[in-house]
Design an enzyme around this catalytic site. Structure first.
Site, short mmCIF file in Angstrom:
data_model
loop_
_atom_site.label_atom_id
_atom_site.label_comp_id
_atom_site.label_asym_id
_atom_site.label_seq_id
_atom_site.Cartn_x
_atom_site.Cartn_y
_atom_site.Cartn_z
N HIS A 5 0.85 -1.18 0.00
CA HIS A 5 0.00 0.00 0.00
C HIS A 5 0.89 1.24 0.00
CE1 HIS A 5 -2.52 3.12 1.74
NE2 HIS A 5 -3.59 2.38 1.58
N ARG A 30 -2.63 1.24 -4.49
CA ARG A 30 -2.37 -0.18 -4.44
C ARG A 30 -2.52 -0.75 -5.84
NH1 ARG A 30 -6.43 -2.88 -0.56
NH2 ARG A 30 -7.53 -0.90 -0.49
N LYS A 78 -5.84 -0.24 -8.23
CA LYS A 78 -6.83 0.67 -7.65
C LYS A 78 -6.85 1.95 -8.49
CE LYS A 78 -8.47 0.56 -3.82
NZ LYS A 78 -9.80 0.20 -3.30
N ASP A 128 -5.47 8.53 -7.26
CA ASP A 128 -5.93 9.41 -6.19
C ASP A 128 -4.84 10.46 -5.94
OD1 ASP A 128 -6.40 10.65 -3.72
OD2 ASP A 128 -7.22 8.84 -2.79
N CYS A 188 -3.87 12.19 -3.48
CA CYS A 188 -3.03 12.21 -2.29
C CYS A 188 -1.79 11.34 -2.46
CB CYS A 188 -3.81 11.80 -1.04
SG CYS A 188 -4.23 10.05 -0.96
N TYR A 189 -1.85 10.34 -3.35
CA TYR A 189 -0.68 9.49 -3.56
C TYR A 189 0.42 10.21 -4.33
CZ TYR A 189 -3.17 5.83 -1.37
OH TYR A 189 -3.84 5.10 -0.43
N ASP A 231 -9.17 14.27 -4.49
CA ASP A 231 -8.75 12.96 -4.94
C ASP A 231 -8.71 12.90 -6.47
OD1 ASP A 231 -9.07 10.35 -5.88
OD2 ASP A 231 -10.50 9.74 -4.36
N ASP A 277 -10.91 18.55 0.11
CA ASP A 277 -10.80 18.53 1.56
C ASP A 277 -9.37 18.89 1.95
OD1 ASP A 277 -9.16 16.10 1.67
OD2 ASP A 277 -10.99 15.03 1.10
N HIS A 315 -6.55 16.10 1.27
CA HIS A 315 -6.05 16.04 -0.10
C HIS A 315 -5.30 17.30 -0.49
CE1 HIS A 315 -8.68 12.50 -0.47
NE2 HIS A 315 -7.80 12.13 -1.40
#
Lengths: 714, 445
Positions: B217, B259, B262, B265, B267-268, B374, B381, B384
């Site tokens: 992850h 991951r 997936k 996003d 934030c990654y 995201d 938010d 993020h």
């Protein structure tokens, strides 16, 4: 002031918290943030705002009351109910979860014998968790609380699975749920076969669900390890290949199947039980031992088997196919007439202070204080007669193995200093050895050529040749071909090294962002090829005129970025790795006989990258000129939490005390060099080189004779 | 089309996201220059408004309804610092006072006043105070008690617990060691067995999972790698497979996924790009660059030239493409900025597509009205916003050899107007603030 609608609104529809596409990494969980700020920005009706404000007020008052009961340790029914209300609104209130644990413990300590009461209390806890999870499926605190309740021996696996099914059908990738599932299955001893079936169902519903594939690999590992009925690798692994093909060939771009395939390949190639891969001296060999630096003037064919050491002992090296522990004089018996070897000390050769390693060494003395007559000794080594050698995965070395070699001890005059400088540039002749001289070197006992493994890999190779247009297809094919090379009975036959090298070369071009990875794999394949047969290896062996025609293995100019296949090179005493692309010497620690090593013109950036050389007790000549030593692209002082010198071991030795500032400046050089017994060092052409460093080195390496071609003392 | 097997739910979702993202890229590519310029610009004023508003609404009393107030402080205050701004004295004092009230008498910070000390909120509180800077903020942290708290959270298996009776995982390990490192209270007891624990969480995929047995992850991979670097045991990890895994988490959308298989996003951008940059700084810079360009380098160093040549065929530079260009062809649109051609002048070649990543964040994650999200269609938010901005900063500095080397204009999508402060990759606080704090806490010791 109007309450901020984005901030304190409390309620959260279930559908939002079960949003399956969301997979971020919030510290507590995603919905608490979502509650505050995540609401889709749309106009709010006044009545909604009012409702939201009243909920905020209600929560605030709940929170205050809860803090009070928690701090006063009040565990009445009303108090406990209050914590429940709080958690149902805000499952992230981990303080409240802890409060409940304390409350339960409190009751249990008083009412332990009242089974009905205990049961009803724990049932209540499970209910609270369940409603909290409904509110927020990703609440760390709620899942953890449930584990805690289960650890008390409560609930049934049936209940837990029903709950999980409900949640997992809403979000099949939720890692909290998968973690919890593994925990519950372990705790309740649910059959792993049933769990395996579950992953199969999940996969057949959605083969992109990597979490299901992953769990399958975890379950199968465990079933295969304990040899459950119907779970022998030769039956199960081929079946798994078939399963994963469906996923891979349905959609080549789907990552899930590829990762599972990689895991399967790993299972196909690697054997659980540790095996002895090679040794030095090898079985049936005959070695010549003499003292001092000057070696015997003998015919060239025995060069490879002649070992001279000023230490009066030679290393007995065992190389296992995986890291093992427990090699000792009780698990390895050495019978010989050589005196003074009654209790051998076996040491693991590894960079960390662990007692686990692929390579184990014991030193056998052959020079005694008494006058030594040339004599022949037989040495018999028996490994694994008594249990104790265990792999890091917990498997025993189960097949006892024995080998015999002969040692000729010669008496020679000792020379104390090295008068000859090793130049590396010329004086090398092609070595026209007969291949019979080499036979024993690469004739290794390969005990793992199990038929099903070869067949499985052969089938995969056929299949993936058809897919080798894509990057991942090429990579998989290259890995399969390497796997085949590793488990073939006799090195060369049917192994297509050229094809492997070509695939990696293609990949370096096609997928430049992973250049380094392919480059390393290319190096590994190349070294496999070089060491695959005596014919191939002999092309790289030379005689060095300046030191009595010693045999030198020259692997220079091969564009190597990594060292591999050392298990086949344990005999090497002189090694030329110059003009490659090495970053570190990792792997060389196994080659315990090396006395001369050329690493010039590589890409070594620090002395720390030479750390493995500290294990080479015979090393006398080292050339690390023209590297990048001293050019830190990472400032280690910034990244380490404390200075590496804070362990203060250096202040305890003489040199450390005398040259504090130089040692502090060159600490990484100091830690490596002080453990090397060098007579010749070449360091020119590095950032670190210079007058100051040149004055530092001889103090750390007192026996040094040659530094950068200059003689230090006569 | 009927021949195609029915697609899975994940594939359908992936398809929808790609549709959104490529739609956005295509809109961008067909827009006029002025629109494009606006679209990739960080809307600093709007971003600051959004952040400052959020901060003001936390106070004046810093109400403590949630269990992660210190996190909200950190997300906002760190984001403001990344934009090169500071908060005013009132807000700063409020924040320090509030965090002071979250600090437990036995050390550590809880999610709000009176709540149990928790490692994650302690990390957020310490990072916030480091970011605020100054004597008052620094000295408000009780270092001795914090050391006691960290020792209490240490488990016999080598890992750390999040809080008393709480869960053990890689996050807990990272937050504990990050705190200890900044406050200069690392000792043997804290690091004992920790490397073994982290090691047991690296999976065969290459990445790191949350606990032994879990799948790899992005967030945990960052935490595990940073921890291993901080305790100087990074060599024990399988860094090749780690690199391989993390780099491949950048998909056709150019953003990162968390991951295997997936959705992308925002934030990654931080959780995955930071490990990339950490790893590439540990590997020699020369080896990461595509070999084809070596002869064109203007700043190439010493031995490069002689090393290249044998064994490698010499591909034309233009061949050096990434998977994103393939997908462009497939989807019939695509970004035409051939940014790869600007890499001729080489410092460190990022192991990921840095400009592509910036493109994703600015076009798909930025909300023009302030805040980041995201992905398209998702709400903004603070979480993020924090990790998109942190990740953007990491991406902008991906070519630099260290945090002190400023990026070139061409490293930054949108030019220097978008430049963000560099962060310390192991703690994710702005570099200057980190330096000030380290000086203070080493003086304290």
């Amino acid at each position: 002031m109007k309450p901020d609608r984005n901030k304190f609104s409390i309620e959260e529809p279930l559908s939002l918290s079960l949003d399956r596409s969301r997979d971020d990494f919030q510290p507590l969980s995603s919905t608490s943030e979502r509650k505050m700020h995540g609401r889709p920005r749309k106009a709010y009706k006044p009545e909604e705002e009012a409702a939201s404000a009243s909920k905020a007020a209600k929560l605030r008052s709940l929170q205050t009351q809860f803090m009070s009961i928690h701090h006063h340790k009040i565990y009445t029914k009303e108090a406990i109910d209050l914590s429940r209300k709080l958690l149902e609104i805000n499952p992230e209130a981990y303080t409240a979860w802890n409060y409940r644990k304390l409350a339960v413990e409190d009751t249990l300590s008083r009412e332990e014998s009242n089974q009905d009461l205990v049961k009803s209390i724990l049932d209540e806890e499970l209910k609270v968790v369940e409603s909290a999870l409904r509110q927020n499926f990703k609440s760390y605190g709620a899942w953890h609380h449930r584990k805690w309740v289960l650890s008390k021996g409560h609930s049934s696996v049936g209940n837990e699975l029903r709950l999980l099914d409900k949640f997992q059908s809403l979000d099949s990738r939720n890692f909290h749920a998968w973690n919890y599932r593994r925990f519950a299955v372990e705790l309740t001893n649910r059959s792993k076969q049933d769990e395996l079936k579950y992953t199969e169902d999940m996969i057949s519903k959605d083969f992109s669900n990597y979490s299901a594939w992953h769990n399958r690999s975890v379950l199968l590992s465990s079933l295969l390890a304990r040899k459950a009925e119907g779970f022998t690798p030769n039956e199960k692994i081929p079946e798994e290949y078939k399963l994963v093909h469906d996923a891979i060939f349905t959609d080549e771009d789907d990552q899930s199947g590829w990762f599972y395939h990689l895991w399967l390949l790993d299972q196909t190639v690697n054997v659980e039980t540790p095996l002895l891969t090679s040794s030095w001296p090898s079985h049936g060999s005959c070695i010549n031992l003499s003292g001092g630096d000057g070696c015997l003037n003998d015919s060239s064919s025995s060069k490879l088997t002649t070992f001279c050491s000023d230490l009066g002992s030679f290393p007995l090296i065992l190389y296992f196919d995986q890291p093992v522990s427990g090699v000792s004089s009780s698990t390895v018996a050495v019978d010989s007439e050589l005196r003074g070897n009654e209790d051998l000390v076996w040491e693991p050769v590894s960079n960390k202070n662990s007692r686990v390693s692929c390579v184990w060494v014991a030193r056998l003395n052959y020079m005694s204080s008494e006058p030594c007559f040339p004599k022949e000794y037989k040495v018999k080594v028996r490994i694994g007669n008594s249990p104790g050698i265990v792999s890091s995965r917990g498997c025993n070395f189960s097949t006892p193995y024995e080998f015999v070699f002969t040692a000729h001890v010669h008496d020679t005059v000792r020379e104390d200093s090295q008068e000859v400088i090793v130049s590396w540039t010329d004086g090398f002749d092609i070595w026209d050895a007969q291949s019979k001289d080499l036979n024993f070197l690469v004739n290794l006992d390969q005990q793992m050529g199990l038929k099903w493994r070869q067949e499985a890999i052969e089938e995969e190779i056929e299949l993936f040749r058809a897919l080798s247009d894509s990057k991942i297809g090429k990579l998989t094919l290259a890995r399969l071909l390497m796997a085949k090379a590793m488990i073939s009975e006799n090195g060369v036959k049917g192994v297509h090294y050229e094809e492997i090298l070509e695939l990696y070369s293609d990949l370096m071009v096609l997928d430049s962002s992973h250049y380094r990875y392919y480059k390393d794999e290319h190096s590994v394949a190349l070294l496999h090829k070089v060491t695959s047969s005596t014919e191939s290896l002999s092309r790289y062996l030379f005689q060095y005129r300046d030191i009595n025609n010693s045999i030198c293995l020259r692997l220079n100019n091969l564009s190597l970025s990594r060292i591999a296949s050392v298990e086949k090179l344990l005999f090497v005493q002189m090694l030329d790795l110059s003009h490659n692309e090495l970053h570190s010497t990792e792997g060389l620690e196994a080659m315990q006989l090396i006395s001369c090593l050329n690493l010039s013109h590589n890409r070594i950036r620090s002395f720390s990258a030479l750390d493995s050389l500290r294990h080479l007790k015979q090393l006398r000549v080292l050339d690390v000129s023209h590297n990048n030593i001293g050019e830190h692209s990472v400032d280690t002082t910034r990244y380490l939490c404390s200075s590496p010198l804070s362990n203060s071991e250096w202040t305890e030795d003489e040199v450390g005390r005398q040259m504090t500032s130089l040692v502090t400046k060159y600490w990484d050089a100091y830690f490596v060099l002080r453990d090397l017994d060098l007579k010749q060092l070449d360091i020119a052409g590095n950032v670190i080189a210079g007058d100051e460093f040149s004055s530092f080195v001889p103090q750390v390496v007192p026996k040094l004779v040659w530094l950068d071609g200059q003689k230090l003392r006569s | 089309m009927e021949e195609l097997p029915s697609i899975t739910v994940s594939q359908r979702e992936q398809f929808l996201v790609e549709n959104d993202v490529f739609g956005m890229y295509s809109y961008f590519d067909t827009s006029d220059i002025a629109t494009q310029k606006f679209m990739v610009e960080i809307q600093r004023d709007k971003q600051l408004d959004y952040l400052m508003n959020g901060l003001r609404q936390l106070g004046p009393s810093f109400s403590s309804l949630d269990a992660n107030r210190p996190w909200v402080c950190y997300w906002i205050i760190h984001s403001i610092a990344l934009l090169g701004e500071s908060v005013d004295d009132d807000l700063e004092n409020n924040a320090i006072d509030f965090l002071g009230r979250c600090q437990g008498s036995d050390g550590g910070y809880g999610g709000g006043p009176g709540q149990l000390p928790h490692l994650a909120t302690s990390y957020a509180a310490v990072n916030t105070l480091v970011t605020l800077g100054g004597e008052k903020a620094f000295s408000s942290i009780n270092r001795e008690q914090m050391a006691c708290f960290l020792r209490r959270m240490k488990d016999t298996n080598g890992g750390f617990r999040m809080h008393n009776m709480g869960e053990i995982d890689v996050r807990a390990c990272y937050t504990a060691i990050s705190i200890a490192s900044i406050l200069n209270i690392v000792d043997d007891e804290l690091t004992r067995g920790l490397g073994d624990y982290i090691l047991s969480c690296q999976t065969y995929e290459g990445g790191i999972g949350g606990e032994p047995g879990s799948e790899a992850h992005g967030g945990y991979t960052y935490c595990g790698l940073a921890t291993m670097i901080l305790i100087n045991e990074v060599d024990r990890l399988n860094l090749d497979s780690l690199m391989n895994w993390v780099v491949h988490r950048q998909g056709v959308e150019l953003g990162f996924q968390g991951r295997t298989n997936k959705l992308v996003d925002g934030c990654y951008t931080f959780w995955q790009a930071a490990p990339c940059v950490l790893l590439q700084r540990f590997f020699s810079s020369q080896d990461i660059a595509p070999h084809g360009s070596s002869s064109h380098m203007s700043q190439g160093t010493d031995e490069d030239h002689e090393e290249h040549g044998h064994d490698e065929d010499d591909p034309e530079d233009s061949d050096e493409d990434d998977s994103d260009e393939d997908s462009d062809e497939n989807s019939g649109n695509g970004h035409q900025v051939h940014h790869t051609s600007t890499y001729i002048d080489r410092r460190i070649q990022p192991v990921f597509d840095s400009l592509g990543l910036q493109r994703y964040v600015l076009l798909c994650s930025q909300v023009a009205d302030g805040g980041f999200r995201d992905k398209l269609r998702k709400p903004r938010d603070f979480y993020h916003t924090c990790y998109c901005l942190s990740g953007l900063s990491v991406a902008q500095h991906a070519w630099s050899k260290d945090e002190d080397t400023p990026p070139l204009t061409r490293d930054i999508l949108g030019g220097y107007a978008n430049h963000l402060e560099p962060v310390h990759l192991l703690h994710n606080v702005v570099m200057d603030r980190y330096n000030e704090a380290i000086e203070f806490f080493h003086r304290e010791a």
